[in-house]
Design an enzyme around this catalytic site. Structure first.
Site, PDB file in Angstrom:
ATOM      1  N   THR A  28      36.204 -33.125 -15.541  1.00  0.00           N
ATOM      2  CA  THR A  28      37.151 -34.216 -15.287  1.00  0.00           C
ATOM      3  C   THR A  28      37.076 -35.290 -16.367  1.00  0.00           C
ATOM      4  O   THR A  28      36.217 -35.254 -17.235  1.00  0.00           O
ATOM      5  CB  THR A  28      36.872 -34.830 -13.893  1.00  0.00           C
ATOM      6  OG1 THR A  28      36.784 -33.817 -12.945  1.00  0.00           O
ATOM      7  CG2 THR A  28      37.878 -35.825 -13.461  1.00  0.00           C
TER       8      THR A  28
ATOM      9  N   GLU B 138      39.487 -29.664 -12.359  1.00  0.00           N
ATOM     10  CA  GLU B 138      38.317 -29.265 -11.573  1.00  0.00           C
ATOM     11  C   GLU B 138      37.190 -28.815 -12.495  1.00  0.00           C
ATOM     12  O   GLU B 138      36.589 -29.647 -13.110  1.00  0.00           O
ATOM     13  CB  GLU B 138      38.687 -28.190 -10.542  1.00  0.00           C
ATOM     14  CG  GLU B 138      37.814 -28.044  -9.301  1.00  0.00           C
ATOM     15  CD  GLU B 138      36.335 -28.300  -9.363  1.00  0.00           C
ATOM     16  OE1 GLU B 138      35.954 -29.476  -9.407  1.00  0.00           O
ATOM     17  OE2 GLU B 138      35.547 -27.340  -9.313  1.00  0.00           O
TER      18      GLU B 138
END
Ligand code: GLU
Length: 578
Positions: A394, A414
């Protein structure tokens, strides 16, 4: 990557970081902190051209999609917190990926038992409907002043011109070699003879430049309908695999793309020692968990305690908040979350009494927040704690403008490298956000059609006296919550500047036997570590935790932007000069 390569890459990164020092800048204009130099410069370009913080945040995010394609991009989703100076309020813009209509818990149980988490990642079934482009569109349309054409221009330039592969890009690419090699489109973009592109190689992404151009010309519809939507659906349903690679394809439809919606949500608001702290509501668990841990900490007078005792309380408060987060929090559109109880100061006082002078031995049980809800009709439903794998990826960025608007934006695909599936000819990776669901029930976070998987992303904006005081956020899976929490404790309770609070060694206690600590900053064996060991804390080591970015609004009206000196290769902080 073998241990030796990892060590030499880390040393190289440390050397880069040491040469650069900590990216910190102070001034009286707009400000930006991101983990990428070109992304911060993109934001500055937009601020200098008269754009506001929202315009600049989207420009930086689009640039990060080029420079940090393994952490974020238009194949994923995110959460943007906006402080609107005009309205004097904080807005939460949820553009989390959503489970396509075919979804149900059995998707992750193809043989009747839940897939091991890692095995579920590099497949079409891990892909959720991407939310980022609609999120950017909503942010610009409601709070920005510019359109896609202007704010995507810097990112298009970077994607066209390219940049030399640096140590951090190389490190993450190398960690993903096996996953990327499964897909022809991905290996063509990021690998050479099945190996990560070498350091120093000019990395260009003309497909992504063209994708951004199409969005600039055609607007949000050009992503969610038509050719591009067809390509996304095809890539998720029949990923372009190498011969011999088996893959579980999705059953996403064009309707899933067309019907994707962002949500404007009321943020979680809590108070802590004179600050109002705003965070992300569900489907993120971040806002609630940070607020709950701060409420627990507020029951102690930390100002009178030495650093090791403050940190002991931080770790134990985090442990307790995670017990509840793991048990109760998921997408509130699908499940009753006892949010009021979890956020109640009275409940925090009760939970705080469980903290002893020494570290708890192992995981603690969730509490009973239902007793602290006004609506006692909500049934008490103890849940098994979900302790799935939650690795760290992220990106987070922070922007402010001269008018006083502030953006705290965390967005993701993710895992590093997401599902590993590059949409052929489009230059971006599809997320694996569906693996943030619990793979079996009963659990509030079990996968369902149209649901958004529970997140840990925790962009936070703190006000004092009704004005922005600081903002912070980080990547890092579930460690995001502890990084944001620890940075707030470092700043508010230990009196560090926000820059020092970001640079300090991190410890992440998520209701486990051991607390995760970083080797990158030499924490294990340090005096700080030894002092906490005397209070019963035990460690498990990882190289680094998170990559925070923040802004501190100073009493003299100036703003200080701060990023990471070392983590994730070091970031970039710039403030406009008058
Ligand atoms: N998918 C994670 C979440 O939403 C973020 C990814 C990461 O940082 O690992 O919490």
């Amino acid at each position: 990557m073998n241990k030796k390569t990892l060590l030499s890459t880390l040393l190289m990164m440390a050397a880069f970081g040491a040469l650069a020092g900590q990216p910190v800048d102070t001034g009286h204009g707009g400000a930006v902190a991101t983990i990428s130099g070109p992304a911060s410069e993109a934001a500055m370009e937009i601020l200098d051209a008269g754009g506001n913080a929202i315009d600049a945040a989207v420009a930086a995010a689009a640039a990060l999609g080029v420079t940090d394609p393994f952490s974020c991009g238009i194949g994923g989703g995110g959460f943007m917190l906006i402080y609107s100076a005009r309205d004097k309020r904080v807005i939460a813009l949820d553009h989390r990926e959503t489970a396509p209509a075919y979804f149900n818990p059995a998707v992750f149980q193809p043989e009747g038992t839940p897939l091991p988490w890692r095995e579920a990642v590099p497949h079409g079934i891990s892909v959720g409907v991407p939310g980022t482009v609609r999120g950017w569109h909503e942010a610009l349309a409601r709070y920005g002043t510019m359109g896609f054409e202007r704010v995507l221009a810097p990112a298009i330039r970077i994607a066209d011109e390219g940049f030399p592969v640096g140590p951090n890009f190389h490190r993450i690419n190398a960690l993903n070699e096996a996953k990327f090699a499964r897909f022809t489109s991905t290996s063509e973009l990021f690998l050479e003879d099945d190996r990560a592109l070498p350091l120093g190689r000019q990395f260009r992404n003309p497909d992504l430049a063209e994708t951004y151009r199409q969005i600039a010309r055609g607007g949000v519809k050009s992503f969610y309908e038509g050719e591009m939507a067809r390509d996304i659906v095809a890539a998720a349903n029949q990923p372009p695999t190498r011969p011999g690679v088996e893959v579980l394809g999705a059953r996403m439809t064009l309707n899933d793309l067309r019907d994707y919606e962002t949500r404007l949500r009321q943020p979680v608001r809590s108070t802590y020692r004179g600050y109002e702290i705003y965070g992300m509501p569900t489907p993120s668990s971040g806002g609630i968990a940070v607020a709950q841990a701060l409420n627990i900490l507020e029951t102690f007078d930390l100002s009178k305690l030495p650093r090791d005792e403050v940190e002991h309380l931080y770790l134990e408060a985090s442990r307790l908040a995670f017990a509840d987060r793991n048990a109760y929090v998921a997408d509130e559109e699908f499940t009753d979350v006892p949010r009021e109880g979890l956020l109640s100061k009275a409940y925090a006082r009760e939970r705080a009494q469980l903290i002893g002078p020494a570290a708890a031995r192992g995981p603690v049980a969730q509490g009973d927040p239902y007793l602290f809800q006004h609506d006692l009709s909500v049934p008490l439903r103890p849940r098994p704690a979900a302790l799935g794998a939650e690795p760290a990826h992220t990106t987070h960025l922070a922007v402010a403008d001269r008018e006083g608007n502030v953006v705290a934006y965390t967005f993701t695909i993710e895992s590093w490298g997401g599902s590993g599936i590059v949409v052929p000819g489009r230059g971006f990776i599809l997320n694996n956000e569906m693996t943030d669901f619990d793979f079996s029930g009963p659990h509030p976070n079990v996968a369902e059609a149209g649901k958004r998987p529970r997140s840990s992303m925790s962009p936070a904006i703190a006000l004092r006296g009704g004005e922005p005081a600081f903002t912070i956020g980080s990547p890092g899976g579930a460690t995001i919550i502890t990084t944001v929490l620890q940075t707030i404790v470092n700043h508010v309770d230990l009196g560090m500047s926000l820059a020092d609070a970001i640079a300090a060694p991190r410890m992440s206690q998520r209701n486990a036997d051991r607390t995760q600590v970083e080797t990158l900053l030499g924490f294990p064996g340090s005096a700080q570590a030894v002092a906490l060991e005397r209070l019963g804390h035990q460690w498990t080591e990882t190289d680094q935790i998170g990559a925070a970015n923040g802004l501190q609004f100073n009493p003299d009206g100036s703003v200080t932007a701060a990023s990471e000196p070392l983590r994730h290769g070091g970031g970039s902080a710039i403030v406009q000069k008058q």
